[in-house]
Write an enzyme that holds these catalytic residues in place. Structure first.
Site, PDB file in Angstrom:
ATOM      1  N   LEU A  59       0.602  -1.155  -0.027  1.00 41.31           N
ATOM      2  CA  LEU A  59      -0.212  -0.026  -0.062  1.00 41.31           C
ATOM      3  C   LEU A  59       0.658   1.102   0.363  1.00 41.31           C
ATOM      4  O   LEU A  59       0.876   2.150  -0.370  1.00 41.31           O
ATOM      5  CB  LEU A  59      -0.924  -0.214   0.746  1.00 41.31           C
ATOM      6  CG  LEU A  59      -2.019  -1.385   1.187  1.00 41.31           C
ATOM      7  CD1 LEU A  59      -3.109  -0.766   2.325  1.00 41.31           C
ATOM      8  CD2 LEU A  59      -2.994  -0.883  -0.112  1.00 41.31           C
ATOM      9  N   GLY A  60       2.009   1.576   0.366  1.00 42.11           N
ATOM     10  CA  GLY A  60       2.731   2.392   0.589  1.00 42.11           C
ATOM     11  C   GLY A  60       4.425   1.654   0.867  1.00 42.11           C
ATOM     12  O   GLY A  60       3.781   0.914   1.844  1.00 42.11           O
ATOM     13  N   LYS A  63      11.446   5.703   4.020  1.00 43.21           N
ATOM     14  CA  LYS A  63      12.613   5.477   4.288  1.00 43.21           C
ATOM     15  C   LYS A  63      13.139   4.037   4.952  1.00 43.21           C
ATOM     16  O   LYS A  63      13.375   3.305   5.429  1.00 43.21           O
ATOM     17  CB  LYS A  63      13.577   5.833   4.477  1.00 43.21           C
ATOM     18  CG  LYS A  63      14.119   6.816   3.067  1.00 43.21           C
ATOM     19  CD  LYS A  63      14.828   8.267   3.713  1.00 43.21           C
ATOM     20  CE  LYS A  63      15.026   9.163   1.599  1.00 43.21           C
ATOM     21  NZ  LYS A  63      16.515  10.014   2.170  1.00 43.21           N
ATOM     22  N   PHE A  64      11.938   4.585   6.298  1.00 48.24           N
ATOM     23  CA  PHE A  64      11.771   3.495   7.336  1.00 48.24           C
ATOM     24  C   PHE A  64      10.569   2.697   7.473  1.00 48.24           C
ATOM     25  O   PHE A  64      10.323   2.533   8.688  1.00 48.24           O
ATOM     26  CB  PHE A  64      11.933   4.314   8.352  1.00 48.24           C
ATOM     27  CG  PHE A  64      13.415   5.010   8.347  1.00 48.24           C
ATOM     28  CD1 PHE A  64      14.673   4.782   8.260  1.00 48.24           C
ATOM     29  CD2 PHE A  64      13.177   6.650   7.714  1.00 48.24           C
ATOM     30  CE1 PHE A  64      15.641   5.632   8.151  1.00 48.24           C
ATOM     31  CE2 PHE A  64      14.729   7.565   7.842  1.00 48.24           C
ATOM     32  CZ  PHE A  64      15.227   6.481   7.639  1.00 48.24           C
ATOM     33  N   ALA A  65       9.916   2.817   6.618  1.00 55.25           N
ATOM     34  CA  ALA A  65       8.127   1.807   6.710  1.00 55.25           C
ATOM     35  C   ALA A  65       7.766   1.361   5.408  1.00 55.25           C
ATOM     36  O   ALA A  65       7.872   1.987   4.520  1.00 55.25           O
ATOM     37  CB  ALA A  65       7.296   2.580   7.689  1.00 55.25           C
ATOM     38  N   VAL A  66       7.139   0.253   5.842  1.00 59.40           N
ATOM     39  CA  VAL A  66       6.137  -0.196   4.441  1.00 59.40           C
ATOM     40  C   VAL A  66       4.734  -0.392   4.899  1.00 59.40           C
ATOM     41  O   VAL A  66       4.518  -0.899   6.487  1.00 59.40           O
ATOM     42  CB  VAL A  66       7.082  -1.207   3.943  1.00 59.40           C
ATOM     43  CG1 VAL A  66       7.260  -2.381   4.974  1.00 59.40           C
ATOM     44  CG2 VAL A  66       5.965  -2.025   2.476  1.00 59.40           C
ATOM     45  N   VAL A  67       4.324  -0.025   4.405  1.00 60.23           N
ATOM     46  CA  VAL A  67       2.174  -0.685   4.218  1.00 60.23           C
ATOM     47  C   VAL A  67       2.195  -1.588   3.789  1.00 60.23           C
ATOM     48  O   VAL A  67       1.707  -1.751   2.501  1.00 60.23           O
ATOM     49  CB  VAL A  67       1.571   0.731   4.127  1.00 60.23           C
ATOM     50  CG1 VAL A  67       0.264   0.819   5.451  1.00 60.23           C
ATOM     51  CG2 VAL A  67       2.245   1.924   5.241  1.00 60.23           C
ATOM     52  N   LYS A  82       1.121  -1.004   9.065  1.00 60.08           N
ATOM     53  CA  LYS A  82       2.681  -0.221   9.284  1.00 60.08           C
ATOM     54  C   LYS A  82       3.672  -0.426  10.352  1.00 60.08           C
ATOM     55  O   LYS A  82       3.469  -0.362  11.064  1.00 60.08           O
ATOM     56  CB  LYS A  82       1.889   1.618   9.515  1.00 60.08           C
ATOM     57  CG  LYS A  82       2.788   2.627   9.500  1.00 60.08           C
ATOM     58  CD  LYS A  82       2.639   3.740   9.326  1.00 60.08           C
ATOM     59  CE  LYS A  82       3.562   4.505   9.493  1.00 60.08           C
ATOM     60  NZ  LYS A  82       3.290   6.205   9.441  1.00 60.08           N
ATOM     61  N   ASP A 179       2.915  17.480   7.462  1.00 58.83           N
ATOM     62  CA  ASP A 179       3.408  17.193   6.128  1.00 58.83           C
ATOM     63  C   ASP A 179       1.640  16.555   5.515  1.00 58.83           C
ATOM     64  O   ASP A 179       2.047  15.849   4.807  1.00 58.83           O
ATOM     65  CB  ASP A 179       3.649  15.294   6.761  1.00 58.83           C
ATOM     66  CG  ASP A 179       4.708  15.120   5.252  1.00 58.83           C
ATOM     67  OD1 ASP A 179       4.897  16.237   4.064  1.00 58.83           O
ATOM     68  OD2 ASP A 179       4.813  13.741   5.354  1.00 58.83           O
TER      69      ASP A 179
END
Length: 427
Positions: A59-60, A63-67, A82, A179
């Site tokens: 889903l996304g 640099k420091f996370a993936v969903v 997440k 953001d």
């Protein structure tokens, strides 16, 4: 002038490079605007014992996370998981993750903020189980080349009202997002067009009137001038981003985007934004004034979220004045007479024929005016007698014309080439 992040103070101003001045674990609100107390239970058992991760496209990713999309085994409900690394660039960043959880807890009562379901912690990462927004990012519609997928101005107005409702809630609770951009605004569905969910509070901060907070963070195209000049952050910092967001959603153009980040920052610092673009010329003045009251260099001069919600551009369309139709009784009487005469025709007389011809001419004149200005109201007021094939074709023609006028959203180059600020996640 673009500030040098390494000049002056020895501490770095980037997102995750702080010294030992981080908030203490038992502190409710740290000096750096981070929350450190949460109520959510942190589960330590393996995440996959309770959730099935759906294979396929993520889903996304940041640099420091993936969903990733997942399904809760006991309920079958879909969620967005997440996965966030606790160490980033050699530093322990669990404090930032706890802060994000705390902000999501604080915003539980807002329907415009993504809902937090559960939290898991493993040796090297934490997992935030979040509400799944099936419509994805509004960014997808902003860059769409297909007219049936792109937002109309009415779509933008409705979504902007919802964004401002969420931002107003956050600001009332002293939270600044820092953001706000199309990638961090999700939709509950795409067809029909759903509602807004604000996501990714990794850069968010708590602000207060008695303590200044200065940071350099955010996405280059959306950061406010005070961020670049290292001046105090406030709720007005988010309102600048709302102004940029409105410009992008209405025109498909990023107003301050330069050839590189330095040129982008210079454009922001000098307010190099044009209101004479062809796309903007086609917008009504209310939309322009909405953008202009936000893209102001001085934070105190920008409108608040509550003030924006009262702006004329965002007000729902007022009901059509049915009096314009009701004040012309001959038209309504003639329509009813026409319907009744269809079922029970009477032999015409010389006097009756002349009167009918005169009334018919009047009726056609009124009908033309109604069809042009009050199609929906007239159709409702005059009932089935007005439901003819001609009125249907007129509605279709008007809808086609409105769709032609609606803005197209095209970017000279994709946003993804500019996402270089650490900590920018989809959720």
């Amino acid at each position: 002038m673009i500030p040098d992040p390494h000049a002056g103070e020895p501490r770095s101003r980037t997102r995750f490079q702080r010294g030992p001045a981080a908030a203490e674990p038992n502190q409710g609100r740290g000096a750096n605007g981070l929350l450190s107390e949460i109520k959510t239970t942190i589960h330590t058992e393996p995440f996959t014992e309770h959730y099935t991760i759906i294979p396929g496209k993520e889903l996304g990713r940041g640099k420091f996370a993936v969903v990733r999309k997942c399904v809760e085994k006991c309920t079958g409900h879909e969620y967005a998981a997440k996965f966030m690394r606790k160490r980033r660039k050699g530093q322990d960043c669990r404090t930032e993750i706890i802060h994000e959880i705390a902000v999501l807890e604080l915003a539980t009562s807002s329907p415009r903020v993504v809902n937090l379901h559960q939290v898991y912690e493993m040796a090297s990462e934490m997992v935030l189980v979040l509400e799944f927004a099936a419509g994805g990012e509004i960014f997808n519609q902003c860059v769409s080349d297909r007219e049936d997928e792109a937002f109309s101005e009415e779509d933008v107005k409705r979504l902007m009202r919802q964004i401002l409702e969420g931002v107003a809630f956050l600001h009332q609770n002293s939270v600044v997002h820092l953001d706000l951009k199309p990638q961090n605004l999700l939709l509950t569905s795409t067809s029909p067009l759903g509602d807004i969910k604000i996501v990714d509070f990794g850069l968010s901060r708590m602000v207060s009137s008695h303590q200044e907070l200065r940071e350099i963070m955010g996405t280059p195209e959306y950061v406010a001038p005070e961020i670049l000049s290292y001046e105090p952050i406030s709720t007005a910092t988010d309102m600048w981003s709302i102004g940029v967001l409105a410009y992008v959603m209405l025109t498909g153009i990023s107003p301050f985007l330069g050839e590189d980040k330095q040129e982008t920052f210079l454009n922001i610092s000098q307010l190099n934004v044009s209101y004479t673009e062809e796309e903007l010329q086609q917008l009504d003045q209310a939309a322009l004034s909405f953008i202009q009251m936000l893209l102001l260099k001085q934070p105190q001069e920008r409108a608040t979220a509550e003030q924006c919600l009262k702006h004329p551009w965002l007000q729902p369309p007022e009901p059509q004045e049915t009096q314009q139709v009701e004040e012309i009784p001959p038209a309504e009487d003639q329509e009813a007479s026409t319907c009744s005469s269809t079922s029970s025709p009477e032999p015409p007389t010389s006097t009756g024929t002349a009167e009918e011809e005169e009334e018919e001419e009047d009726g056609e004149a009124v009908e033309g005016l109604v069809a042009e200005e009050l199609i929906v109201v007239a159709a409702y007021t005059l009932g089935q007698c007005r439901q003819s094939s001609s009125s249907t074709s007129e509605k279709e023609a008007l809808a086609a014309e409105q769709k032609t006028i609606s803005k197209r959203f095209k970017f000279e180059e994709p946003f993804s080439a500019l996402q270089e600020v650490p900590g920018e996640f989809i959720y």
